[in-house]
Design a protein around this motif. Structure first.
Motif, PDB file in Angstrom:
ATOM      1  N   VAL A 111       3.816  -2.337  15.240  1.00  0.00           N
ATOM      2  CA  VAL A 111       3.311  -3.216  14.165  1.00  0.00           C
ATOM      3  C   VAL A 111       2.391  -4.114  14.744  1.00  0.00           C
ATOM      4  N   GLU A 112       2.351  -4.571  16.010  1.00  0.00           N
ATOM      5  CA  GLU A 112       1.466  -5.503  16.463  1.00  0.00           C
ATOM      6  C   GLU A 112       0.274  -4.703  16.927  1.00  0.00           C
ATOM      7  N   VAL A 113       0.327  -3.566  17.505  1.00  0.00           N
ATOM      8  CA  VAL A 113      -0.739  -2.810  17.703  1.00  0.00           C
ATOM      9  C   VAL A 113      -1.520  -2.331  16.567  1.00  0.00           C
ATOM     10  N   LEU A 114      -0.774  -1.970  15.667  1.00  0.00           N
ATOM     11  CA  LEU A 114      -1.467  -1.674  14.084  1.00  0.00           C
ATOM     12  C   LEU A 114      -2.366  -2.852  13.820  1.00  0.00           C
ATOM     13  N   ALA A 115      -1.684  -4.056  13.904  1.00  0.00           N
ATOM     14  CA  ALA A 115      -2.343  -5.313  13.350  1.00  0.00           C
ATOM     15  C   ALA A 115      -3.759  -5.783  14.122  1.00  0.00           C
ATOM     16  N   ASP A 116      -3.590  -5.171  15.454  1.00  0.00           N
ATOM     17  CA  ASP A 116      -4.850  -5.507  16.271  1.00  0.00           C
ATOM     18  C   ASP A 116      -5.971  -4.512  16.329  1.00  0.00           C
ATOM     19  N   ALA A 117      -5.601  -3.475  15.623  1.00  0.00           N
ATOM     20  CA  ALA A 117      -6.719  -2.159  15.472  1.00  0.00           C
ATOM     21  C   ALA A 117      -7.638  -2.396  14.310  1.00  0.00           C
ATOM     22  N   HIS A 229       1.269   5.654   8.177  1.00  0.00           N
ATOM     23  CA  HIS A 229       0.987   4.125   8.490  1.00  0.00           C
ATOM     24  C   HIS A 229      -0.089   4.004   9.618  1.00  0.00           C
ATOM     25  N   MET A 230       0.152   4.688  10.649  1.00  0.00           N
ATOM     26  CA  MET A 230      -0.914   4.688  11.799  1.00  0.00           C
ATOM     27  C   MET A 230      -2.080   5.287  11.311  1.00  0.00           C
ATOM     28  N   LEU A 231      -1.945   6.173  10.513  1.00  0.00           N
ATOM     29  CA  LEU A 231      -3.432   6.856  10.135  1.00  0.00           C
ATOM     30  C   LEU A 231      -4.177   6.070   9.025  1.00  0.00           C
ATOM     31  N   THR A 232      -3.495   5.517   8.157  1.00  0.00           N
ATOM     32  CA  THR A 232      -4.228   5.095   6.921  1.00  0.00           C
ATOM     33  C   THR A 232      -4.222   3.429   6.866  1.00  0.00           C
ATOM     34  N   GLY A 233      -3.559   2.813   7.914  1.00  0.00           N
ATOM     35  CA  GLY A 233      -3.353   1.458   8.232  1.00  0.00           C
ATOM     36  C   GLY A 233      -2.571   0.577   7.029  1.00  0.00           C
ATOM     37  N   SER A 234      -1.874   1.526   6.416  1.00  0.00           N
ATOM     38  CA  SER A 234      -1.073   0.663   5.314  1.00  0.00           C
ATOM     39  C   SER A 234       0.378   1.157   5.309  1.00  0.00           C
ATOM     40  N   PRO A 235       1.075   0.126   5.164  1.00  0.00           N
ATOM     41  CA  PRO A 235       2.785   0.577   5.284  1.00  0.00           C
ATOM     42  C   PRO A 235       2.796   1.268   4.290  1.00  0.00           C
ATOM     43  N   PRO A 236       4.108   1.775   4.275  1.00  0.00           N
ATOM     44  CA  PRO A 236       4.477   2.621   2.898  1.00  0.00           C
ATOM     45  C   PRO A 236       4.813   2.091   1.702  1.00  0.00           C
ATOM     46  N   ASP A 237       4.316   2.314   0.574  1.00  0.00           N
ATOM     47  CA  ASP A 237       4.332   1.514  -0.638  1.00  0.00           C
ATOM     48  C   ASP A 237       5.464   2.258  -1.546  1.00  0.00           C
ATOM     49  N   PRO A 238       6.635   1.670  -1.961  1.00  0.00           N
ATOM     50  CA  PRO A 238       7.453   2.356  -2.795  1.00  0.00           C
ATOM     51  C   PRO A 238       6.912   2.410  -4.233  1.00  0.00           C
ATOM     52  N   GLN A 239       5.976   1.776  -4.837  1.00  0.00           N
ATOM     53  CA  GLN A 239       5.548   1.582  -6.087  1.00  0.00           C
ATOM     54  C   GLN A 239       4.515   2.819  -6.128  1.00  0.00           C
ATOM     55  N   ARG A 240       4.060   3.406  -4.969  1.00  0.00           N
ATOM     56  CA  ARG A 240       3.354   4.510  -5.187  1.00  0.00           C
ATOM     57  C   ARG A 240       3.912   5.796  -5.000  1.00  0.00           C
ATOM     58  N   GLY A 241       5.166   5.690  -4.644  1.00  0.00           N
ATOM     59  CA  GLY A 241       5.912   6.899  -4.442  1.00  0.00           C
ATOM     60  C   GLY A 241       6.176   7.444  -2.935  1.00  0.00           C
ATOM     61  N   LEU A 242       5.546   6.765  -1.908  1.00  0.00           N
ATOM     62  CA  LEU A 242       5.610   7.268  -0.508  1.00  0.00           C
ATOM     63  C   LEU A 242       6.811   6.599   0.287  1.00  0.00           C
ATOM     64  N   CYS A 243       7.405   7.536   0.852  1.00  0.00           N
ATOM     65  CA  CYS A 243       8.583   6.997   1.805  1.00  0.00           C
ATOM     66  C   CYS A 243       9.551   5.967   1.033  1.00  0.00           C
ATOM     67  N   THR A 244       9.930   6.695  -0.269  1.00  0.00           N
ATOM     68  CA  THR A 244      10.813   5.672  -1.110  1.00  0.00           C
ATOM     69  C   THR A 244      12.100   6.708  -1.958  1.00  0.00           C
ATOM     70  N   PRO A 297     -13.860   3.774  10.570  1.00  0.00           N
ATOM     71  CA  PRO A 297     -13.449   2.376  10.224  1.00  0.00           C
ATOM     72  C   PRO A 297     -14.524   1.326  10.065  1.00  0.00           C
ATOM     73  N   SER A 298     -14.366   0.294   9.652  1.00  0.00           N
ATOM     74  CA  SER A 298     -15.423  -0.679   9.345  1.00  0.00           C
ATOM     75  C   SER A 298     -15.557  -1.213  10.750  1.00  0.00           C
ATOM     76  N   PRO A 299     -16.957  -1.801  10.899  1.00  0.00           N
ATOM     77  CA  PRO A 299     -17.252  -2.204  12.108  1.00  0.00           C
ATOM     78  C   PRO A 299     -16.407  -3.480  12.556  1.00  0.00           C
ATOM     79  N   SER A 300     -15.824  -4.397  11.681  1.00  0.00           N
ATOM     80  CA  SER A 300     -15.363  -5.464  11.901  1.00  0.00           C
ATOM     81  C   SER A 300     -14.022  -5.475  12.742  1.00  0.00           C
ATOM     82  N   LYS A 301     -13.781  -6.047  13.766  1.00  0.00           N
ATOM     83  CA  LYS A 301     -12.984  -6.006  14.839  1.00  0.00           C
ATOM     84  C   LYS A 301     -11.901  -7.115  14.424  1.00  0.00           C
TER      85      LYS A 301
END
Length: 812
Positions: A111-117, A229-244, A297-301
């Motif tokens: 989760v920290e690796v993803l936060a820094d990506a 999560h690793m590919l999209t940058g977004s954790p699973p969202d139960p309101q969207r029906g993914l991983c729920t 990805p956007s250029p912002s790091k």
């Protein structure tokens, strides 16, 4: 049940009894994780501690289940699994704080690796590399056969709550997974409505949310969520029906992923476990083969909060064909977690304490109560259980002994050290003296022996293999590391050792490099045992030869110096290799072969390099010396029999560790390619067998040529046999057509166009299955031909499949 919020401990602060643990750092930026890296001042070790909900202190049932899970966790003998060590509690001013300790792990949590990506997501190549390693670890645990604190056996250890907070990534991009079984227990121990949208519970499978039983497919479901999560940058969202677990929702395709990737994820995330992939590797392979649509990805790091997977109007897409992309596998070097001796002692001490607690809980009448510590701020205690029983019943037996002959359980008398009669099988014992245990078994017409290390209160289940018309011979010598030979054949054992030998006369030999060999003749009577003692072997003293005085005559200088090339050699683990020279070979079966398969068309390969290949298949003893475990099903066959029941990924790990242990030998090991295997097996012949053409298909009648070179269904008697007993081919290679089938390095696929010539062909660049070559003890005769091809999924194992290795000089 609500989780108590503990205070944040600072770096340098002491935690625990007598200031045992000193805080080094908090591992996660999220204070709710309450996980710290600490120094154990009593052992001078770096560990990780994780605080548990305060409700553990007063919940006896939860404590027992936790101890049971902790016991199972100790069976996970894998370098990339974080091992739980102990379960403890300390008294703070606001109450008891339960926690458990783990071995240290390098790197950050995922989760920290993803936060820094960038955009909180990772490139597809890195996702596949990490996903491959996660899948490899899960596959290992899912196939384990383990015993719990009650002595019950079960197959598989499941994580139960896999998510980015339990995955660590090192600086070398190596994956470590923590809290196997523990996280699943915690996830199920608390009220689901309270934690329904908790970040950990978003990765749980539907069957877990519904409170039902779950198996390895729950871990597969969680892995699919993590890849998303690793590919999209977004954790699973139960309101969207993914991983729920929410009913009425289905997976909506993500525009960040390709249609093929969405289809693979949809299958892995099916609500019903039966609709998902069978294994984690089936899923990983399918996902790796799918083409991907990548969003630049956007250029912002700068580190951002997780973003929605929906595309913005200005996003650009690039379609990239990733067919055949694979993870690079595990590294060849890995830092030691800490001193192995201390780690083993620490883990064994913890395990004894855990098992004692578990046994006490089972036997407790009436219900046990928690021993409350004195209210001393900062003092640590072990969570104990008070004994309120009026009398102490006999403890449950913790040693179960059986005996078997040719895989079938049979009655036998069991002796300790060949003297003390312990009882008759099936036998249950309360205890044995700690240390090395030698058990002898005698049936009506069979005899057997086994030796193992035993620690008091450690539950074990022992099956002693029995042999008919055999004798037990104990061989010892003061010369250390001397190899034992029987009738000129190496056994793969070192003295001291006990062997089961057929009745009759035998010549026993001890050999060690730099020493003169020693021989002794023995005569073995059926169902007897004897001791053969060798004296100290004589060391060979090297003396300088006396120079001869000859007439001095001019010696012409050579016009060219050609260094001698070794034709064969043996490494420090007893693996013998023979050199295979470069050359051309026609791969595939000729049209005159009446058993030719559709995938055996011919083409020509030119190998431009010499290579070395093992003369035999890797043995059980060689596997054990590298891996420290035993995978083979035919253990009764002995240490010099081929190891089997290993999948392709486990073989890759074996090779990695072998390369680490022999890094200074000058050679690097790997599996042979399909072409290298067939070229070596042919040894210059074009026939279907190394000795000629196959005449008799099936198992009966026996084919005379095949029977000389192979153990197959016609002569194997339904078991493997020691390697190298049959006749070898012209290169000196054995068991190529039988005993066990052998993994190759490359993927399975159609051969190149007939009539073509290819240099150093390494197989297709894509495909899910790996190539298997050679017949097995259970194969029909036509399946033992040199050109016969098989393909298995890399995660599959069975008792017909083993492997041999290829070695190349390190510079290659």
């Amino acid at each position: 049940m609500q989780r108590m919020k503990y205070r944040l401990y600072k770096s340098g602060e002491f935690f625990g009894n007598q200031q045992r643990y000193q805080i080094i750092e908090q591992i996660s930026r999220d204070h709710r994780d309450e996980m710290y890296r600490v120094r154990d001042t009593s052992e001078d070790l770096i560990l990780v501690i994780k605080l548990l909900p305060q409700d553990f202190v007063g919940n006896k049932e939860l404590q027992f289940h936790f101890l049971d899970v902790l016991t199972r966790n100790h069976f996970l003998n894998h370098d990339y699994i974080v091992q739980a060590l102990s379960f403890e509690s300390i008294a703070e001013s606001n109450g008891q704080i339960p926690f458990f300790t783990m071995t240290d792990i390098p790197g950050q949590i995922l989760v920290e690796v993803l936060a820094d990506a960038i955009d909180n997501r990772l490139p597809i190549e890195r996702v596949l590399r990490l996903g491959y390693q996660i899948g490899q670890i899960l596959d290992y645990t899912h196939h384990l056969e383990i015993m719990d604190a009650r002595g019950n056996f079960s197959k598989g250890i499941f994580h139960g709550c896999l998510n980015p907070h339990h995955i660590f990534v090192s600086d070398q991009d190596k994956v470590f997974i923590s809290e196997f079984g523990i996280a699943g227990l915690l996830a199920s121990a608390f009220e689901r409505p309270l934690y329904r949208h908790h970040r950990h519970h978003l990765y749980l499978s539907p069957e877990q949310h519904q409170g039902g039983a779950y198996d390895h497919r729950a871990d597969l479901f969680a892995l699919a969520c993590i890849l998303f999560h690793m590919l999209t940058g977004s954790p699973p969202d139960p309101q969207r029906g993914l991983c729920t677990h929410l009913e009425g929702y289905t997976l909506e395709p993500s525009s960040i992923l390709s249609r093929e990737q969405n289809d693979v994820l949809a299958k892995a995330l099916s609500l019903k476990p039966a609709d998902r992939y069978n294994t984690v590797f089936d899923f990983i392979e399918a996902f790796a083969d799918a083409p991907a649509t990548l969003i630049k990805p956007s250029p912002s790091k700068e580190r951002k909060e997780p973003v929605s997977p929906a595309l913005s109007p200005t996003s650009t897409t690039t379609t990239v064909q990733l067919t055949g992309t694979r993870a690079t596998g595990l590294s060849n070097k890995m830092r030691s977690l800490f001193d192995p001796g201390k780690r083993k002692a620490y883990a064994m001490l913890s395990l004894v304490v855990i098992l004692c607690f578990s046994t006490l809980y089972i036997l407790m009448k009436p219900a046990p109560t928690i021993v409350q510590p004195e209210s001393v701020n900062g003092d640590a205690i072990k969570i104990g259980i008070a004994d309120n029983r009026e009398s102490t019943p006999t403890p449950e037996p913790n040693i179960v002994i059986s005996a078997s002959f040719q895989g079938m359980s049979v009655p036998a008398d069991i002796y300790l050290d060949n003297e003390e009669l312990l009882g008759h099988t099936p036998l249950q014992l309360e205890s044995l003296p700690a240390g090395t245990i030698n058990l002898f078994a005698r049936g009506s017409d069979t005899i057997g022996f086994i030796s193992f290390e035993y620690s008091e209160s450690y539950p074990v289940r022992i099956d002693i293999p029995l042999f008919q018309d055999s004798a037990l011979v104990s061989i010892s010598s003061p010369t250390e590391q001397a190899a034992i030979y029987v009738d000129g054949q190496e056994t793969g054992r070192l003295a001291p050792a006990i062997l089961a030998l057929p009745s009759g006369k035998h010549t026993l030999s001890l050999r060690k490099e730099g020493f003169s060999p020693a021989d002794q003749n023995v005569e073995c009577a059926p169902l007897t045992s004897q001791v053969v003692q060798f004296n100290q072997l004589n060391e060979i003293t090297k003396t300088k030869p006396t120079p001869r005085i000859t007439q001095k005559t001019p010696t012409p200088l050579p016009t060219k110096t050609v260094p001698a090339s070794r034709s064969d050699w043996r490494n420090s683990y007893g693996m013998t290799f023979v050199r295979i020279p470069a050359g051309k070979v026609v791969i595939g079966a000729s049209q005159t072969d009446r058993f030719r398969g559709d995938d055996e068309t011919t083409f020509t390969v030119e190998l431009t390099y010499d290579y070395y290949i093992m003369t035999t298949e890797v043995t059980q003893d060689q596997w054990y010396s590298i891996m420290g475990n035993q995978k083979a099903k035919f253990l009764n066959c002995g240490g010099n029999c081929p190891v089997e029941n290993v999948n392709w990924y486990e073989v890759q790990r074996f090779i990695e560790l072998l390369n680490e242990k022999t890094g200074t030998d000058g050679y690097r090991y790997r599996l042979p390619t399909e072409v290298e295997w067939e070229y070596a097996a042919r040894a210059g012949r074009n026939s279907s067998l190394s000795e000629g053409e196959l005449a008799m298909p099936g198992c009966s009648p026996i084919d005379a040529i095949l029977a000389r070179i192979a153990w197959y269904c016609g002569n194997s008697e339904h078991t493997t046999h020691p390697v190298g007993q049959k006749k070898g081919n012209a290169f000196g290679l054995y068991d190529l057509s039988g005993n066990v089938m052998e993994w190759c390095q490359d993927r399975y696929g159609d051969y190149p166009q007939a009539g073509t010539t290819i240099k150093n062909y390494e197989g297709p660049s894509y495909g899910r299955n790996r190539v298997i070559r050679g017949g097995s003890w259970n194969s029909k005769a036509e399946d033992c031909r040199i050109t016969k091809r098989f393909s298995y999924g890399p995660g599959r194992d069975n008792n017909e499949t083993g492997f041999r290795l290829v070695a190349l000089p390190s510079k290659k």
